[in-house]
Design an enzyme around this catalytic site. Structure first.
Site, PDB file in Angstrom:
ATOM      1  CG  HIS A 124     -70.928  49.074  -5.449  1.00  0.00           C
ATOM      2  ND1 HIS A 124     -69.788  49.762  -5.648  1.00  0.00           N
ATOM      3  CD2 HIS A 124     -71.806  48.979  -6.311  1.00  0.00           C
ATOM      4  CE1 HIS A 124     -69.899  50.137  -6.878  1.00  0.00           C
ATOM      5  NE2 HIS A 124     -70.883  49.739  -7.378  1.00  0.00           N
ATOM      6  CE1 TYR A 142     -60.938  52.587  -1.137  1.00  0.00           C
ATOM      7  CE2 TYR A 142     -62.911  50.947  -1.743  1.00  0.00           C
ATOM      8  CZ  TYR A 142     -62.458  51.998  -1.226  1.00  0.00           C
ATOM      9  OH  TYR A 142     -63.277  53.006  -0.822  1.00  0.00           O
ATOM     10  N   PRO A 158     -60.022  60.446   1.865  1.00  0.00           N
ATOM     11  CG  PRO A 158     -59.598  60.735  -0.375  1.00  0.00           C
ATOM     12  CD  PRO A 158     -59.009  61.353   1.247  1.00  0.00           C
ATOM     13  CE  LYS A 188     -66.834  55.018   7.232  1.00  0.00           C
ATOM     14  NZ  LYS A 188     -67.869  54.494   6.486  1.00  0.00           N
TER      15      LYS A 188
END
Length: 392
Positions: free
Chosen positions: A72, A201, A293, A297
């Site tokens: 991506h 998101y 999350p 990371k």
């Protein structure tokens, strides 16, 4: 048993450390409380930073990742029913993230270690550490959790045993920093085609939602819920209703439903342990720090820890010097705190807090508007998301 480095935990940190040490001719034994089947069958997300992908490829365990992973070059932030793409690859001089689930990384590392003759002892119990402030530390454990105690004598111990593992408790005078968030994620795996080309998101008044992917036919979706909620309260119909409501857009975005074959609820925490070393014990990964999350990371921080630890161990065995080992915790924590802040930033920007005021909701939206409209703000998000340089 005798080895140079005893490693507790066969997660990303422990297995990658064992692999890196093997390539430098340093022996290790890995012990793990779960069975191999449990480790390889526990489905976890995996968003890999560019440097981690490069490391896995360079060390010979990236072939399947490059064949089956998804690459991506951006992410989408969605709020007020509109999507805004952050062009990560463009903003970071060509870097991108790779979507490749954590358990798939573990399968590759386990296969590589066993093929090379590495020793991984699964299904152990009652793990204790001894003599860690001497030059001859030891690990004791029961194999199959019920057998006779066994002992590994080693030069160093790497505690890669997760947040609930025993290793961290052996570091005296440590400082622990913890924040528990008032929300969690309900995650599902569904048999459905891809609905969005990149991760989405979403900030919505009903709660956060994330659209992620595993394969072209398997998708991973999340919705914000009470961390103490029960899965029995979430029928498939209720989950799809919430997902559709939270990710819909004014331009008619369509989310494709499918059969749900896994559900779980995870709590969210930010945690850091200072220091990450004592005597001949060094902790890494979730044993030393955990992140919500949202920032993707966790695995990447674990990889950074053990890369630095492996470099210190190589220096010791090649020259007898301990400069890098002595500075291990300090070197790791600089990156850890940067990642902790980024994960907190993403989490607080995207999740409506049940306790927040109307003013705080407006401030949250103002931050989102700035992030997607300012190239400087978008670049800051992009370089953190794709991973800071490994020497950070």
């Amino acid at each position: 048993m005798r080895t140079q480095v005893g490693i507790i935990g066969a997660g990303p940190a422990g297995l990658l450390l064992s692999h890196l040490l093997h390539l430098e001719g340093i022996e290790s034994i890995v012990i793990e409380r779960k069975t191999r089947e449990e480790i390889e069958g526990t489905i976890k997300a995996g968003v890999l930073e560019q440097w981690v992908v490069d490391l896995l490829r360079e060390t010979g365990v990236g072939e399947r990742m490059m064949r089956e992973g998804t690459f991506h070059g951006g992410i989408e932030l969605r709020f007020n029913r509109k999507g805004h793409r952050i062009p990560i690859e463009e903003l970071t001089d060509g870097k991108r993230v790779t979507i490749y689930a954590q358990h798939e990384v573990l399968k590759d590392l386990i296969a590589a270690r066993l093929q090379a003759g590495g020793q991984i002892i699964f299904n152990v119990g009652d793990v204790t550490l001894h003599n860690i402030d001497t030059s001859a530390p030891k690990i004791r454990f029961r194999q199959d959790k019920i057998g006779e105690f066994q002992e590994i004598s080693c030069d160093f111990i790497a505690g890669c045993d997760g947040y609930h593992g025993p290793s961290r408790s052996y570091i005296p005078n440590r400082k622990e920093y913890l924040k528990m968030y008032p929300f969690g994620w309900l995650g599902i795996l569904t048999e459905a085609p891809v609905s969005a080309p990149e991760l989405v998101y979403t900030n919505h008044e009903r709660g956060f939602a994330l659209l992620s992917t595993r394969t072209p036919w398997i998708q991973r979706y999340y919705i914000q819920v009470d961390p103490n909620d029960n899965l029995s309260n979430w029928s498939d119909d209720r989950i799809w209703t919430e997902l559709h409501a939270r990710v819909e857009t004014t331009d008619g975005f369509q989310l494709t439903d499918g059969p749900i074959f896994q559900k779980n609820i995870v709590a969210m925490r930010s945690f850091v342990c200072e220091t990450m070393q004592y005597g001949r014990l060094f902790i890494a990964g979730d044993a030393a720090h955990t992140v919500p999350p949202t920032g993707a990371k966790g695995l990447n921080l674990a990889a950074a820890d053990v890369l630095k630890l492996s470099q210190g161990l190589v220096q010791y065995y090649e020259t007898g010097k301990t400069d890098r080992l002595n500075g291990y915790s300090e070197a790791c924590l600089r990156r850890v705190w940067r990642a902790e802040h980024f994960s907190w930033f993403m989490t607080t920007m995207l999740h409506p807090d049940p306790t927040q005021s109307q003013l705080e909701k407006k401030l949250q939206l103002a931050q989102l508007e700035y992030t997607v409209s300012s190239r400087a703000a978008a670049t800051s998000l992009a370089e953190n998301y794709v991973g800071m340089p490994i020497d950070w």
